[in-house]
Scaffold this motif. Structure first.
Motif, PDB file in Angstrom:
ATOM      1  N   THR A  18       7.993 -26.839  -7.223  1.00 40.29           N
ATOM      2  CA  THR A  18       7.098 -25.845  -7.399  1.00 40.29           C
ATOM      3  C   THR A  18       8.146 -24.590  -7.105  1.00 40.29           C
ATOM      4  OG1 THR A  18       4.711 -25.774  -7.648  1.00 40.29           O
ATOM      5  CG2 THR A  18       5.492 -23.951  -7.863  1.00 40.29           C
ATOM      6  N   VAL A 194       9.790 -26.235 -20.822  1.00 38.39           N
ATOM      7  CA  VAL A 194       8.919 -25.283 -19.807  1.00 38.39           C
ATOM      8  C   VAL A 194       7.683 -26.692 -19.465  1.00 38.39           C
ATOM      9  CG1 VAL A 194       7.274 -24.468 -19.526  1.00 38.39           C
ATOM     10  CG2 VAL A 194       8.790 -23.356 -21.335  1.00 38.39           C
ATOM     11  N   TYR A 195       7.884 -27.945 -20.459  1.00 43.11           N
ATOM     12  CA  TYR A 195       7.012 -28.950 -20.049  1.00 43.11           C
ATOM     13  C   TYR A 195       7.865 -29.822 -19.175  1.00 43.11           C
ATOM     14  CZ  TYR A 195       4.917 -33.330 -20.998  1.00 43.11           C
ATOM     15  OH  TYR A 195       4.626 -35.536 -20.526  1.00 43.11           O
ATOM     16  N   PRO A 198       8.697 -27.255 -14.990  1.00 42.24           N
ATOM     17  CA  PRO A 198       7.132 -26.662 -15.065  1.00 42.24           C
ATOM     18  C   PRO A 198       7.459 -25.340 -13.767  1.00 42.24           C
ATOM     19  CG  PRO A 198       6.853 -28.511 -14.391  1.00 42.24           C
ATOM     20  CD  PRO A 198       8.131 -28.697 -14.567  1.00 42.24           C
ATOM     21  N   SER A 343      11.169 -19.116 -20.429  1.00 45.41           N
ATOM     22  CA  SER A 343      11.211 -20.748 -19.649  1.00 45.41           C
ATOM     23  C   SER A 343      11.910 -20.387 -18.298  1.00 45.41           C
ATOM     24  CB  SER A 343      12.228 -21.826 -19.795  1.00 45.41           C
ATOM     25  OG  SER A 343      13.646 -20.966 -20.450  1.00 45.41           O
ATOM     26  N   VAL A 346       8.554 -18.290 -15.507  1.00 44.00           N
ATOM     27  CA  VAL A 346       7.913 -19.857 -15.415  1.00 44.00           C
ATOM     28  C   VAL A 346       7.008 -19.512 -14.536  1.00 44.00           C
ATOM     29  CG1 VAL A 346       6.662 -22.248 -14.989  1.00 44.00           C
ATOM     30  CG2 VAL A 346       9.016 -21.279 -16.930  1.00 44.00           C
ATOM     31  N   TRP A 354       3.031 -23.468 -15.991  1.00 51.05           N
ATOM     32  CA  TRP A 354       3.626 -24.301 -17.405  1.00 51.05           C
ATOM     33  C   TRP A 354       2.300 -24.055 -18.520  1.00 51.05           C
ATOM     34  CZ3 TRP A 354       2.011 -28.061 -19.552  1.00 51.05           C
ATOM     35  CH2 TRP A 354       0.457 -28.297 -19.526  1.00 51.05           C
ATOM     36  N   ARG A 358       3.850 -22.149 -21.771  1.00 53.61           N
ATOM     37  CA  ARG A 358       4.281 -22.556 -23.089  1.00 53.61           C
ATOM     38  C   ARG A 358       3.471 -21.886 -24.026  1.00 53.61           C
ATOM     39  NH1 ARG A 358       4.745 -29.073 -22.996  1.00 53.61           N
ATOM     40  NH2 ARG A 358       4.216 -29.079 -25.405  1.00 53.61           N
TER      41      ARG A 358
END
Length: 742
Positions: A18, A194-195, A198, A343, A346, A354, A358
Motif C-alpha cells: 500500500t 484499479v483492480y 489497488p 486510478s 485511490v 480500491w 471502482r
C-alpha cells in the motif's frame, strides 16, 4: 466455496504494498546494505573515541529543557516563551508545538496570521487519515473535469463538422455513438487498472511498471501537459459560459480567469477534504440541472414527434472528407479527459480504497455517457449550430427555457462546474509529481506535504503554469483544445498497453478477458492519438508533440543529477588513511582511499578529519576579536590572514597585531590592485590545492543589522566567500555574528 466466497475471491485485487501519501515519503529509511556500512563507520567512531575524557559528552545546558521548571523571559518570538514551544514526549525527545512555526518579526507574523486565516490552521501529520474522502465527496471532486467536458466536448466536435456545411452536422450522432463506446471501454479498462493496482496507479506508474521507465516518463509528460491544459481549458470554458450570459464581461475574460485560478489555488491549499467539501455542491448541482435540461428538452421534442429543427443556412468552408470526420472525432474525444483521475487517487479514498474507487469510477463513466449522449442528441434536435459569442449549451438552454430562472441556473451551474473542473487536475497533478519525485524524476520538494497536508509545491506549480498558458492564449477555449487531446490520449494508450503487459506477466483469474478489455482500449486510444496528432498538428498540437520529449529529457536530467547525488552521499565502507597507520600524509594530499578515489570528501569519522582554521581579519575591532576567539576555541592549528592594499598599511597592522600580543600566527597578503575578495579566494584555493586532505575552516565575522535596508551599507564578505568557495570540497565557511543594536 460458497457463491459469496467465490465472488469475494474474484474481486480481491492482487497483493501489492500500500502506498499512502504521507510526510514519511520525504524521509525514506536506510536499506539493509546501508545499515551494514553504517555499523562499520560506527565502529571507527568507537575506535577513535575510546580514550575520550569521562566528561567528554557533558553539555553546558540540558537539551531536554527539563531543568527549566519556570518559563524563561519572552524571546524574539514575542509573548510566546521559548519553553512553551516544546513539550516532553519521550525520553530524549521533545514535541514541537504549533507555536514553533510562527516566524520572527511583526510583519512576518502578520502575514502568517493572514495565511492561516485564508488556508486554515496547520494539521498534524497524524491527521492524514482523516483527510481521506468518502465516495459522495470523491465523486464530485474527481469527476468535475470529466463531467464538465460535456459543456465543450460536443461543441468542439460540431465546430469541425460545421466547416463542411449544415449537411455534415448529422454525422454528430454516429460519431457520438462511437465516442460513447470508447468511453465505456476506456472506463472498463481503468476499472481493471484499479483492480491490478489497488494502491493507486495512473498512466505513469502502470507504464513504468509494465513497459519500462522511459515509457512511464512519456506517459507522465503527456499527463503533465494534460493537467496544465485541464486548468486552462476549464477556466477558459467557465469564463466563456459567464460571458455568454453576460456579454458585457467579455473584456474582463483574462482577469476573471486569473482570479478563478487564484481561488482554486487557495481552496486546494486548504487540503483535500476541505477542498472536496467546498467543491462538491456545484458538481451535484450541475448534474441535476443538466438532467432537468435533458428531460425538458426531450419532452419538447416528443411534442413534435422528435423531429429535428432545421439549422440555419451554413456555407461550407471545406468539403466533407474523411479528414474532417477524423478531426471532429478527435475533438469530441476531449470529453474523456479526466477519466483516469480515480486510478491516480485511490489512496485518498476511505477503506476499502480500491473498491470505493471502482464504484466511484463506474458512476463517473455512467453519468458522463448519459450527459454527453443526451446533450449531443438534444443539440441535434434543437437545430442550433456553433457560432462566436455564445456557446452551444447556452443556445440550447435559451431555446429550452424561454422564461423563468432556469436559463440563468444552467449557465451558473455550467460556469461553476467548468471552473471547478480544474480541481481534478489540482488533485492529480501534485500526486503525479509525488510519484515522479519518489523515483527521482522530479524535484524532491514535490514530496513535501504542507501544513495542511496538501502537496502545496505541486499545487502552486500547476497554478503558475496554467495561468501562464491562459494568459498567453487570451482565455480562448477553441485555441487551447487542439493542444489538449494529444497528451491525454498518449497517456491513455500507454496505460492500457501497460495493463495488457501486466496481465500477460501476472496472469491469474480471467486474465485473458481482462487483457482483451485493456487491449481494445489501447487500440481505440491509439487511433484517437494518431488522429489528433495528425489532424490538429498545424492547429497547435505541434506544441504538445514538441513539449512531451522536452519534459522527458528534463526528467532524465533530473534523475541523472539525483543518481550522482546518491552516489556521492552513499555510505561507503571506511578506508584506512595513511596517517592512521602511523605514516605522515604526503604533500598534495595522497592517501589510501580504496573507495571514491576521485572524491575528496570522505571524512566520516573523527580520525579522518584534519582541519586548519583560517581567520580573515581586516582590522582589529570587536568583530575580529570575537572571530579569533571562536577560532582559537576550536583548537589548533589556527592562523589569521590580513589583506592590505599597500606595504605601509601591512606594517602598521603587524604593529597592532604585536600590541594585541601576537597570540596567533599572522599571514599578510599585499593586494596592490585593491581587490579583497578575489585574492583571498585565490589564496584559500591555493591552500586547498596544496593539501586537499586538510579541511579548511574559514571563520568570518559577520555584522547582523536590524533593518533590512542597512544591509546595503555593508560588504557581505562571508556571502561572497561562500559563493566563490562552495564548489571546493573540504572548505567550510563559518560566520561569527555580531549584532548591531539599531
Amino acid at each position: 466455496m460458497g457463491r459469496r466466497g467465490k465472488r469475494d475471491a474474484d474481486a480481491a485485487p492482487s497483493e501489492k504494498p500500500t502506498v499512502t501519501f504521507s510526510p514519511l515519503a520525504e524521509f525514506p529509511p536506510l536499506r539493509e546494505d546501508e545499515l551494514a556500512v553504517l555499523r562499520q563507520v560506527g565502529q571507527r567512531w568507537a575506535d577513535a573515541l575510546h580514550d575520550r575524557p569521562a566528561d567528554w559528552d557533558e553539555l553546558p545546558l540540558d537539551p531536554t529543557l527539563e531543568r527549566y521548571r519556570h518559563p524563561p523571559a519572552p524571546s524574539r518570538f514575542g509573548r510566546l516563551a521559548r519553553i512553551d514551544m516544546f513539550k516532553a514526549d519521550e525520553p530524549r525527545q521533545l514535541l514541537a508545538t504549533e507555536a514553533t512555526i510562527l516566524p520572527r518579526g511583526r510583519l512576518a507574523q502578520s502575514l502568517a496570521r493572514f495565511r492561516r486565516g485564508v488556508l486554515g490552521p496547520p494539521l498534524a501529520s497524524t491527521a492524514v487519515l482523516q483527510e481521506r474522502m468518502r465516495k459522495l465527496v470523491a465523486l464530485p471532486v474527481l469527476s468535475s473535469d470529466l463531467l464538465s467536458s460535456v459543456a465543450y466536448g460536443p461543441e468542439a466536435m460540431l465546430a469541425i463538422l460545421v466547416l463542411a456545411g449544415g449537411g455534415a452536422l448529422g454525422l454528430s450522432l454516429p460519431l457520438t455513438g462511437v465516442l460513447v463506446l470508447l468511453m465505456i471501454i476506456v472506463g472498463a479498462s481503468y476499472r481493471q487498472t484499479v483492480y491490478a493496482y489497488p494502491h493507486g496507479a495512473g498512466s505513469y506508474l502502470v507504464a513504468s511498471d509494465s513497459l519500462g521507465p522511459r515509457f512511464g516518463l512519456v506517459a507522465a509528460a503527456g499527463l503533465i501537459l494534460d493537467y496544465v491544459l485541464t486548468v486552462s481549458v476549464s477556466v477558459a470554458a467557465g469564463i466563456g459560459a459567464i460571458t455568454s450570459a453576460l456579454p458585457g464581461l467579455a473584456p474582463l475574460t483574462v482577469p476573471l480567469g486569473l482570479l478563478a485560478i487564484a481561488a482554486l489555488l487557495a481552496g486546494n491549499l486548504r487540503g483535500v477534504r476541505v477542498a472536496g467539501n467546498l467543491f462538491a455542491a456545484p458538481t451535484y448541482l450541475f448534474i441535476v440541472v443538466m438532467l432537468v435540461l435533458l428531460l425538458v428538452g426531450f419532452a419538447q421534442a416528443a411534442g413534435r414527434g422528435f423531429t429535428a429543427l432545421p439549422p440555419p443556412p451554413i456555407t461550407a468552408v471545406e468539403g466533407l472528407s474523411v479528414l474532417v470526420v477524423l478531426r471532429a472525432f478527435a475533438s469530441g474525444a476531449t470529453s474523456m479527459t479526466g477519466i483516469e483521475a480515480v486510478s491516480d487517487a485511490v489512496p485518498v479514498f476511505r477503506p476499502v480504497e480500491w473498491r470505493n474507487a471502482r464504484t466511484t469510477l463506474t458512476w463517473m463513466v455512467g453519468i458522463l455517457v448519459v450527459l454527453f449522449a443526451g446533450l449531443t442528441l438534444l443539440i441535434h434536435l434543437s437545430g442550433v449550430v456553433p457560432h462566436d459569442g455564445q456557446t452551444l449549451l447556452s443556445q440550447v438552454a435559451r431555446q429550452t427555457f424561454r422564461t423563468g430562472p432556469w436559463y440563468g441556473l444552467v449557465q451558473a451551474s455550467t460556469a461553476m462546474i467548468l471552473l471547478l473542473a480544474a480541481n481534478t487536475a489540482f488533485n492529480d497533478f501534485p500526486r503525479l509529481l509525488f510519484f515522479m519525485a519518489r523515483d527521482d524524476y522530479a524535484p524532491r520538494r514535490f514530496l513535501h506535504m504542507g501544513d495542511r497536508l496538501a502537496f502545496g509545491n505541486g499545487i502552486v506549480a500547476l497554478s503558475v503554469a496554467a495561468a501562464l498558458i491562459f494568459l498567453t492564449f487570451g482565455g480562448r477555449t477553441q485555441a487551447l483544445i487542439p493542444l489538449y487531446a494529444v497528451g491525454v490520449f498518449l497517456a491513455f494508450t500507454l496505460s492500457q498497453t501497460g495493463m495488457v503487459a501486466h496481465w500477460r506477466a501476472h496472469r491469474g483469474r480471467n486474465w485473458k478477458r481482462r487483457a482483451a478489455i485493456n487491449g481494445l482500449g489501447a487500440v481505440l486510444c491509439a487511433i484517437v492519438l494518431v488522429t489528433a496528432a495528425a489532424t490538429k498538428f498545424g492547429e497547435g498540437a505541434w506544441v504538445t508533440v514538441l513539449a512531451i520529449p522536452l519534459v522527458v529529457l528534463l526528467a532524465m536530467r533530473i534523475r541523472r543529477h539525483y543518481d550522482r547525488m546518491h552516489l556521492a552521499l552513499a555510505l561507503r565502507p571506511p578506508s584506512v588513511p595513511a596517517r592512521a597507520a602511523g605514516q605522515p600524509a604526503e604533500p598534495g594530499g595522497t592517501r589510501d582511499r580504496s573507495v571514491g578515489a576521485d572524491d575528496q570528501e570522505s571524512e566520516e569519522s573523527p580520525q579522518d578529519v584534519r582541519h586548519l582554521v583560517v581567520v580573515p581579519v581586516a582590522r582589529l575591532n570587536l568583530a575580529a576579536l570575537r572571530a579569533l576567539a571562536y577560532a582559537a576555541s576550536l583548537g589548533p592549528p589556527v592562523f589569521a590572514v590580513h589583506l592590505s592594499p599597500e606595504q605601509e598599511e601591512a606594517d602598521r597592522f603587524r604593529e597592532e597585531w604585536q600590541t594585541w600580543g601576537d597570540h596567533l600566527r599572522l599571514e599578510t597578503i599585499i593586494s596592490p590592485y585593491r581587490a579583497i575578495t578575489a585574492p583571498l579566494v585565490q589564496y584559500l584555493d591555493s591552500l586547498h590545492t596544496l593539501r586537499p586532505d586538510v579541511v579548511l575552516t574559514v571563520v568570518v565575522p559577520e555584522l547582523m543589522v536590524k533593518r533590512p535596508w542597512h544591509r546595503i551599507l555593508h560588504t557581505p564578505i562571508d556571502q561572497r566567500l561562500r559563493r566563490a568557495l562552495r564548489s571546493l570540497p573540504g572548505v567550510v565557511i563559518t560566520s561569527v555574528p555580531v549584532h548591531l543594536a539599531d
